[in-house]
Design an enzyme around this catalytic site. Sequence first.
Site, PDB file in Angstrom:
ATOM      1  N   GLY A  40       0.778  -1.250   0.000  1.00 66.57           N
ATOM      2  CA  GLY A  40       0.000   0.000   0.000  1.00 66.57           C
ATOM      3  C   GLY A  40       0.799   1.284   0.000  1.00 66.57           C
ATOM      4  O   GLY A  40       0.229   2.370  -0.126  1.00 66.57           O
ATOM      5  N   CYS A  70      -6.753  -8.527  -2.248  1.00 69.12           N
ATOM      6  CA  CYS A  70      -6.006  -7.333  -1.887  1.00 69.12           C
ATOM      7  C   CYS A  70      -6.582  -6.165  -2.685  1.00 69.12           C
ATOM      8  O   CYS A  70      -6.531  -6.174  -3.931  1.00 69.12           O
ATOM      9  CB  CYS A  70      -4.538  -7.558  -2.253  1.00 69.12           C
ATOM     10  SG  CYS A  70      -3.476  -6.136  -1.962  1.00 69.12           S
ATOM     11  N   CYS A 180      -9.427  -2.607   2.971  1.00 73.99           N
ATOM     12  CA  CYS A 180      -8.143  -3.317   2.925  1.00 73.99           C
ATOM     13  C   CYS A 180      -8.357  -4.595   3.720  1.00 73.99           C
ATOM     14  O   CYS A 180      -8.907  -4.546   4.829  1.00 73.99           O
ATOM     15  CB  CYS A 180      -7.047  -2.471   3.581  1.00 73.99           C
ATOM     16  SG  CYS A 180      -5.516  -3.392   3.892  1.00 73.99           S
ATOM     17  N   HIS A 182      -6.446  -6.460   5.331  1.00 73.09           N
ATOM     18  CA  HIS A 182      -5.774  -6.531   6.639  1.00 73.09           C
ATOM     19  C   HIS A 182      -6.611  -5.933   7.771  1.00 73.09           C
ATOM     20  O   HIS A 182      -6.364  -6.209   8.939  1.00 73.09           O
ATOM     21  CB  HIS A 182      -4.448  -5.760   6.594  1.00 73.09           C
ATOM     22  CG  HIS A 182      -3.301  -6.512   5.999  1.00 73.09           C
ATOM     23  ND1 HIS A 182      -3.138  -6.666   4.648  1.00 73.09           N
ATOM     24  CD2 HIS A 182      -2.246  -7.143   6.583  1.00 73.09           C
ATOM     25  CE1 HIS A 182      -2.019  -7.358   4.421  1.00 73.09           C
ATOM     26  NE2 HIS A 182      -1.467  -7.659   5.580  1.00 73.09           N
TER      27      HIS A 182
END
Length: 272
Positions: A40, A70, A180, A182
């Site tokens: 990113g 992603c 995102c 994550h």
Amino acid sequence: MKIGIFDSGIGGLSVLHEAYHRLPGQEYIFYADTEHVPYGTKTQEEIIGFAVDNTKFLLEKGAEALVVACNTATSVAIKELRRRFDIPILGMEPAVKPAVEETEDKRIMVIATPVTIREDKLKDLLHRVDEEHRVDLMAMPRLVEFAENEQFDTEEVRGYIRGQFANFDPANYSALVLGCTHFNYFKPALQEFFGKDTLLVDGNFGTVHHLADVLNLNMNDSQDTEVYFDDYHKMLGSVKTEYYFSKKFVSDEKTLEHLKRLHNRLEEVRKI
Ligand code: DGL
């Protein structure tokens, strides 16, 4: 069907985890590009190069379809991947549309990596679905770092969240879009900061649903299943997954224990 899933790191496990719930009968190859995480904050050229390499690797391992788990790689590399490779390729983009549709009046906050926030793909999406201009954007690159270090509920994480939104009133937001993969690990801290009336929206169900449609697979619609991993041998055996961390097949106890903890965390936060 052998399905390849890649991300820069462990964020993509949240998509794999949802696939375990909804498409448990398939085989998966999960690839975390841990040598190059984070994506990113990198350049377009770098990210395209990584995405192409990851895809080649997964094709060599027998993937018949690919999920780019992603948002960052999708926003810069999906066209190039589709141009080069002749299998079904699905990407991910922040789930702004469901957030707009499921909430009324108040504002919507989209959090993602700096690359996703700045790329045209997100601007085009907002142009299409944010007719009332309710959406605000915030880059939160440090959450990727925290996730990779398995730091989810610490005071440092909470302080970072508070600091990023110091000039915003969380009470103004009816939805928070996790743009995102994550960021799924931080649902408890994010929900606590925004308050229980803010809806957290991630793209995992939508992505797996789309995958089932494209591949013509039947989805398990049950809301009640739970996917915890008591023992990683069972985890590997029962769901037929090969895990790779940057081309290295994962078989050592330490990394498998790490994956087990992450899957169990994802199970805990899944319904938030
Ligand atoms: N998990 C990725 C995403 O969904 C990117 C995180 C990163 O490598 O910066 O955007």
